[in-house]
Design an enzyme around this catalytic site. Sequence first.
Site, PDB file in Angstrom:
ATOM      1  N   LYS A  21      22.773   6.357 -10.748  1.00 45.17           N
ATOM      2  CA  LYS A  21      21.711   5.377 -10.996  1.00 45.17           C
ATOM      3  C   LYS A  21      20.597   5.519  -9.965  1.00 45.17           C
ATOM      4  CE  LYS A  21      22.765   0.782 -10.900  1.00 45.17           C
ATOM      5  NZ  LYS A  21      21.810   0.054 -10.049  1.00 45.17           N
ATOM      6  N   SER A  22      20.958   5.611  -8.690  1.00 44.29           N
ATOM      7  CA  SER A  22      19.938   5.687  -7.635  1.00 44.29           C
ATOM      8  C   SER A  22      19.065   6.935  -7.806  1.00 44.29           C
ATOM      9  CB  SER A  22      20.605   5.759  -6.264  1.00 44.29           C
ATOM     10  OG  SER A  22      21.301   4.573  -6.011  1.00 44.29           O
ATOM     11  N   GLY A  93      17.161  -4.320  -9.019  1.00 45.40           N
ATOM     12  CA  GLY A  93      16.614  -4.460  -7.668  1.00 45.40           C
ATOM     13  C   GLY A  93      15.964  -3.171  -7.197  1.00 45.40           C
ATOM     14  N   ARG A 121      16.771 -12.819  -6.035  1.00 48.02           N
ATOM     15  CA  ARG A 121      17.128 -11.904  -4.936  1.00 48.02           C
ATOM     16  C   ARG A 121      15.998 -11.800  -3.905  1.00 48.02           C
ATOM     17  NH1 ARG A 121      19.883  -6.725  -7.453  1.00 48.02           N
ATOM     18  NH2 ARG A 121      20.371  -6.401  -5.245  1.00 48.02           N
ATOM     19  N   SER A 165      19.736  -1.093   4.229  1.00 44.28           N
ATOM     20  CA  SER A 165      19.444  -1.071   2.800  1.00 44.28           C
ATOM     21  C   SER A 165      18.584   0.131   2.453  1.00 44.28           C
ATOM     22  CB  SER A 165      18.714  -2.360   2.411  1.00 44.28           C
ATOM     23  OG  SER A 165      17.994  -2.160   1.213  1.00 44.28           O
ATOM     24  N   GLN A 167      17.201   0.566  -0.336  1.00 48.27           N
ATOM     25  CA  GLN A 167      16.038   0.125  -1.124  1.00 48.27           C
ATOM     26  C   GLN A 167      14.868  -0.204  -0.203  1.00 48.27           C
ATOM     27  OE1 GLN A 167      17.609  -3.078  -3.519  1.00 48.27           O
ATOM     28  NE2 GLN A 167      18.666  -1.667  -4.916  1.00 48.27           N
ATOM     29  N   ASP A 319      28.528  -0.775  -3.206  1.00 49.10           N
ATOM     30  CA  ASP A 319      28.685  -1.206  -4.598  1.00 49.10           C
ATOM     31  C   ASP A 319      30.147  -1.216  -5.054  1.00 49.10           C
ATOM     32  OD1 ASP A 319      25.942  -1.590  -4.865  1.00 49.10           O
ATOM     33  OD2 ASP A 319      25.595   0.491  -5.445  1.00 49.10           O
ATOM     34  N   ARG A 350      28.614 -11.487  -4.974  1.00 49.56           N
ATOM     35  CA  ARG A 350      29.816 -10.729  -5.343  1.00 49.56           C
ATOM     36  C   ARG A 350      31.060 -11.174  -4.576  1.00 49.56           C
ATOM     37  NH1 ARG A 350      27.033  -4.794  -6.475  1.00 49.56           N
ATOM     38  NH2 ARG A 350      26.407  -5.337  -8.599  1.00 49.56           N
ATOM     39  N   ARG A 392      29.066  -4.797 -12.192  1.00 48.93           N
ATOM     40  CA  ARG A 392      30.171  -4.293 -11.368  1.00 48.93           C
ATOM     41  C   ARG A 392      31.356  -5.267 -11.354  1.00 48.93           C
ATOM     42  NH1 ARG A 392      28.035   0.526  -9.953  1.00 48.93           N
ATOM     43  NH2 ARG A 392      25.874   0.442  -9.238  1.00 48.93           N
TER      44      ARG A 392
HETATM   45  C1  S3P Z   1      20.470   1.284  -4.028  1.00 48.80           C
HETATM   46  C2  S3P Z   1      20.770   0.761  -2.809  1.00 48.80           C
HETATM   47  C3  S3P Z   1      21.794  -0.282  -2.594  1.00 48.80           C
HETATM   48  C4  S3P Z   1      22.749  -0.378  -3.782  1.00 48.80           C
HETATM   49  C5  S3P Z   1      22.028  -0.394  -5.092  1.00 48.80           C
HETATM   50  C6  S3P Z   1      21.187   0.876  -5.256  1.00 48.80           C
HETATM   51  C7  S3P Z   1      19.405   2.304  -4.109  1.00 48.80           C
HETATM   52  O1  S3P Z   1      21.150  -1.518  -2.437  1.00 48.80           O
HETATM   53  O2  S3P Z   1      23.537  -1.540  -3.676  1.00 48.80           O
HETATM   54  O3  S3P Z   1      22.969  -0.460  -6.145  1.00 48.80           O
HETATM   55  O4  S3P Z   1      19.283   2.971  -5.161  1.00 48.80           O
HETATM   56  O5  S3P Z   1      18.672   2.484  -3.127  1.00 48.80           O
HETATM   57  P1  S3P Z   1      20.634  -2.007  -0.991  1.00 48.80           P
HETATM   58  O6  S3P Z   1      19.525  -1.124  -0.586  1.00 48.80           O
HETATM   59  O7  S3P Z   1      20.181  -3.431  -1.204  1.00 48.80           O
HETATM   60  O8  S3P Z   1      21.842  -1.927  -0.098  1.00 48.80           O
END
Ligand code: S3P
Length: 433
Positions: A21-22, A93, A121, A165, A167, A319, A350, A392
């Site tokens: 996914k990422s 997110g 969020r 994080s 993200q 995750d 979670r 999840r």
């Molecule tokens: C992700 C980072 C993680 C992860 C999310 C995907 C990403 O989140 O939990 O499912 O693709 O960069 P955080 O950056 O909030 O930890």
Amino acid sequence: MNQLIGLAKKLSGTLTVPGDKSISHRGLIFGALAKGKTEVIDILESEDVQSTARCLSQLGVQIEKVGRSTWVTGCGLEGFKNPTAELDCGNSGTTMRLMMGVLAASKVHCTLTGDASLSKRPMKRVAEPLRKMGAKIKLTNENVSPLDIQGCALRGTDYQLKIASAQIKSAILLAGLFAQGKTRIFGEIHSRDHTERMLNLFGARVHSGCALGQDFVEIEAGQVLSAARVQVPGDPSTAAFWMAASCLVPNSRVVIEKISLNESRIGFIRVLERMGANISFKIESGGSRDSEPVGTVTVESSQLKGVHVKASEIPALIDEIPLLAVLASQASGITDVDGAEELRVKESDRLEAVATNLRSMGCVIETKQDGFIIKGKQELKGAKIETFHDHRIAMAFSVAGLVAQGETLIQGAECVAVSYPGFYEALNQLRKE
Ligand code: S3P
């Protein structure tokens, strides 16, 4: 949609799981920002990734699917058009946070929205570093979305990241690429590194180092991204459900091929090893600074023992923690997870979701602000599971249902489509009795 799960006697098979996914989100975003046509092969086809594709299309990016390839015609950041409607990030997110970094540096004015879960969020954690770079981002009074971005010229910055994080780190790196000067991130930078690898793949240099005793990651502005070919490996966070299920169900052997074995993503495998699982993995390709290490994981039924997971390990299995709670209930001795407070601000809280559902299956669990303690092994009884619309949670408790006495009803199981639309079909194929 409700899904009924009964006790399983055996799981077996060799399978691949859908794309990471990422990496899928990033393939689309980098393709949009690059010059030329980017090919993303075996992209994850799920609601979250569709959210990113939809937002990019609204900004004028052309995306076309032909067989296994998704072609993204990059228009560069300067080619983004003002969207005529709000950009709806759905449940994702990653879409919202990465796009914040990109859009803050653009010439576009837009509003980002999300579903009920995403609208709760925290977004200040991304807005704050971007504002330090000069970004014009308005959040609600509660520091959540809908958020308004007026793209403008940004300046590079030094930023001390307090939350591990990917993200947030990625949003800053993407903004840094289009700012003036250098951007350096210190602090909690050891989260998944797909953005760093993809920057390299698209021809931009990103530099990691250590200064004044602190690790940092640094990007120089003004580098041009060139189109690339992105092969998306299987998602290790998706594969984790079959790893866990294969450990728990007797007489099982499951082989998962072509998954990313990126060190920043295999924390769950490392923890399973410590729990005494019959698990092995082998990297077969990739792993240079611009590619993902990819390989095969083999898992067989296992007698598990409890484990202590400390805060520094959490980013590499962030995750997979709900699934770890299910495993812990079936492991002998104490499992104690620390430093996982981020789980409270994921697609659901979670830690609460796990506690509620394990308790309804008859399991005793103590929650902490930043984790949980479970003493196993405990018998699980089939129950009605509340997914809290969190993919999840739905999948973790489907795995629990495979070893529970009686029947387990996953309520609102359709939320698995956020990351793994074919989850129940794959389960039926693996399930031999
Ligand atoms: C992700 C980072 C993680 C992860 C999310 C995907 C990403 O989140 O939990 O499912 O693709 O960069 P955080 O950056 O909030 O930890």
